[in-house]
Design an enzyme around this catalytic site. Sequence first.
Site, PDB file in Angstrom:
ATOM      1  NE  ARG B 124       0.639  38.711  38.901  1.00 35.14           N
ATOM      2  CZ  ARG B 124       0.169  37.944  39.885  1.00 35.14           C
ATOM      3  NH1 ARG B 124      -1.120  37.899  40.113  1.00 35.14           N
ATOM      4  NH2 ARG B 124       0.985  37.228  40.609  1.00 35.14           N
ATOM      5  CE  LYS B 146       7.471  54.461  23.970  1.00 32.59           C
ATOM      6  NZ  LYS B 146       8.731  55.011  23.463  1.00 32.59           N
ATOM      7  CD  GLU B 188       8.611  65.661  22.948  1.00 32.60           C
ATOM      8  OE1 GLU B 188       8.369  65.085  21.861  1.00 32.60           O
ATOM      9  OE2 GLU B 188       9.496  65.281  23.735  1.00 32.60           O
ATOM     10  CE  LYS B 230       3.011  59.405  22.182  1.00 32.61           C
ATOM     11  NZ  LYS B 230       3.952  59.707  23.248  1.00 32.61           N
ATOM     12  CD  GLU B 240       8.945  52.285  21.344  1.00 31.43           C
ATOM     13  OE1 GLU B 240       9.560  51.502  22.067  1.00 31.43           O
ATOM     14  OE2 GLU B 240       9.161  53.495  21.302  1.00 31.43           O
ATOM     15  NE  ARG B 245       4.837  54.550  21.290  1.00 30.80           N
ATOM     16  CZ  ARG B 245       3.945  54.456  22.267  1.00 30.80           C
ATOM     17  NH1 ARG B 245       2.991  53.558  22.198  1.00 30.80           N
ATOM     18  NH2 ARG B 245       3.997  55.245  23.317  1.00 30.80           N
ATOM     19  CG  ASN B 249      11.892  57.119  20.011  1.00 29.11           C
ATOM     20  OD1 ASN B 249      11.485  57.588  21.053  1.00 29.11           O
ATOM     21  ND2 ASN B 249      11.662  55.879  19.633  1.00 29.11           N
ATOM     22  CG  HIS B 252      12.863  61.800  21.955  1.00 32.03           C
ATOM     23  ND1 HIS B 252      12.427  62.760  21.055  1.00 32.03           N
ATOM     24  CD2 HIS B 252      12.043  61.910  23.037  1.00 32.03           C
ATOM     25  CE1 HIS B 252      11.368  63.374  21.569  1.00 32.03           C
ATOM     26  NE2 HIS B 252      11.122  62.887  22.755  1.00 32.03           N
ATOM     27  CG  HIS B 256      16.382  59.586  26.071  1.00 30.74           C
ATOM     28  ND1 HIS B 256      15.756  58.493  25.537  1.00 30.74           N
ATOM     29  CD2 HIS B 256      15.409  60.420  26.487  1.00 30.74           C
ATOM     30  CE1 HIS B 256      14.439  58.661  25.625  1.00 30.74           C
ATOM     31  NE2 HIS B 256      14.204  59.827  26.190  1.00 30.74           N
ATOM     32  CG  HIS B 269      11.911  65.119  27.742  1.00 31.99           C
ATOM     33  ND1 HIS B 269      12.868  64.164  27.464  1.00 31.99           N
ATOM     34  CD2 HIS B 269      10.906  64.921  26.850  1.00 31.99           C
ATOM     35  CE1 HIS B 269      12.445  63.419  26.451  1.00 31.99           C
ATOM     36  NE2 HIS B 269      11.261  63.848  26.062  1.00 31.99           N
TER      37      HIS B 269
END
Lengths: 370, 370
Positions: B124, B146, B188, B230, B240, B245, B249, B252, B256, B269
């Site tokens: 955890r 993330k 980026e 960032k 988000e 935030r 994207n 993106h 994706h 990417h």
Amino acid sequence: MPTINVLLPGDASADRSYEIRIGSGVVGEIGAAIARRSGSRAVVISDAAVSAHAAAVTASLTGAGIDTTAVAVPSGEASKSLAVAGRLWAALAAQAVDRQTHVIAVGGGVVGDLAGFIAATFARGLPVWQVPTTLVAQVDSAIGGKTGINLEAGKNLVGCFWQPCGVFADIGTLATLPDREFTSGLAEVVKYGMILDAEFFAWLEGHAAALVARDPQALVYAVERSAALKAHVVSADEREQTGLRAVLNYGHTFAHAFETAAGYGTLLHGEAVSIGMVCAARLAEQLGRIGSDIVARQDALLAACQLPRSIPSLTASTDDLLAIMARDKKSIGGRLRFILPDRIGHVELVADIDPGLVATVITQQVAGPG
Amino acid sequence: MPTINVLLPGDASADRSYEIRIGSGVVGEIGAAIARRSGSRAVVISDAAVSAHAAAVTASLTGAGIDTTAVAVPSGEASKSLAVAGRLWAALAAQAVDRQTHVIAVGGGVVGDLAGFIAATFARGLPVWQVPTTLVAQVDSAIGGKTGINLEAGKNLVGCFWQPCGVFADIGTLATLPDREFTSGLAEVVKYGMILDAEFFAWLEGHAAALVARDPQALVYAVERSAALKAHVVSADEREQTGLRAVLNYGHTFAHAFETAAGYGTLLHGEAVSIGMVCAARLAEQLGRIGSDIVARQDALLAACQLPRSIPSLTASTDDLLAIMARDKKSIGGRLRFILPDRIGHVELVADIDPGLVATVITQQVAGPG
């Protein structure tokens, strides 16, 4: 209906506090609760053995206009696996579940932990609601945000802290529980008395027979008091960082080792906890922390609750059990630490305990009276 | 050395803010940093392709008296899988890793996301440190917490938000990156200029050649400025939830879909993001949000960075791509939403976009110039 508030510190974005509703029929409230949070989609994840309760939850959700799908997993600890988690993640992906979709866990501790982990990790986090249908889940596992699955190497080794939006503990679901499963939940109830509340312990001594007979009024009080004690601890130490939350592990380091050694599912969790509390009390007695009178009172209450206090046999050696305990995620650097009572209603974390003493206590309970 | 502070709201137990250290040789500081947090055990999880950097990290850790073990995973996006995650969890369990063990992710975005997810979920939650060794990881994926792995149904569908204790962006690691991998990181960097900082965009227009030549001084500034932008966004909207935030994207949602349709690993990417930004700018132009001059400036900067602006061919249909986008976890109820520019240095979230228009833009970039 009794309502317990679990107060959690808010982060920048939201107050994360939530309510635990306790009583007969509270399961019917869940649709309205999710609708109040603007939820319009839901996935019910349930244990195949509680399909009637899952249907009641689904009815409440659809009645509130929430688009609901349902997934059932096989009953039993084996479902807390990576394989089943993988199937659930894929199922959510196939349904194009998004972050506005609510997950509702309907079942015992296995489903609560598993569905909670799925909710914690799908799309980096979905809102989750717990509908515990066993006593152990209502008083313990559904409250506090611990989620997880098992690895071959040990229980709950993979998981997250992920707080539910709310908990609905419907006492009505306890009526149809198999005897052994119901009884095992009483171990956690006894635990709350031992670790935090001497008055509640005394109440339990006077009401063990009513609880075993599943008297609804006694059950509501036992669940309410247990949930309130757990909520208090979780609020004060959400992530086991101050040490307070560790008191909840009374009996559990022993219990996890017994469960692991016996093979998941052989011993019910509460049964292992009952034997674990017996071991912990005897260890405390050996260390001179408590007298034999307290050991005897705990033994008598566990017996009145029809809980086991020893294991008939165990194929694992005490060395194996000690090794499992050293791997427990609450251990530090492999050294054994235990939560031990110094009186009824109070426990302390005790570190650096002689493994030989622990082995002796275990041996007594494997071969001991029961 | 430049240092960026990522400010995060503390919860009851701790301030979770952390530092990003940027410069040549900062990797040598990690041992001392972990020792300052009383860490005495560490597991280095790295990409097999960066064994020299992993060795440097291990040397820093052992030099600080930290008991360190190392695990390497195969290079490439395929390692962000449930199968590899399962092997890492088992490896940590076999080493009896406890909550006081620090995880250090050494590698690009794949290792950062994967090791971050393992750290977030083992027992955890273990403390994790990011040592990004690619440009895209230094300016983007290592910052912001993330973590995640891919499912067959899509990228990053399983994961957590789990903030690192610190980030060490060693510019020295960029010298040996393969050209294509280095260049893809510039996508980026361009993105930060487009979404948040017109002045930085203009600086990039003047320094694209220096960046492509991997001039260390230009690189330190580009990484520092990107990391600061960032960090600013992450501090303001960690999970988000406020919408801020989401600006990250930009490009993106298209990217994706391209990556998923092409098969993970076919497009890097950053390459997919470059093409995605071209699509997003053209979509914004179609919607009358920007003029062709802005589309042209972005095109020119991407070209100067030697980034692709179209895909030679794609076996998936535009319908398939739209279906993938509708499953994106930033979508709501399957409706398409895009981050679109209204000028250089500023973007907005635009909802309910006509799928036909999106299909047109995609078709142009598949068959278009490049």
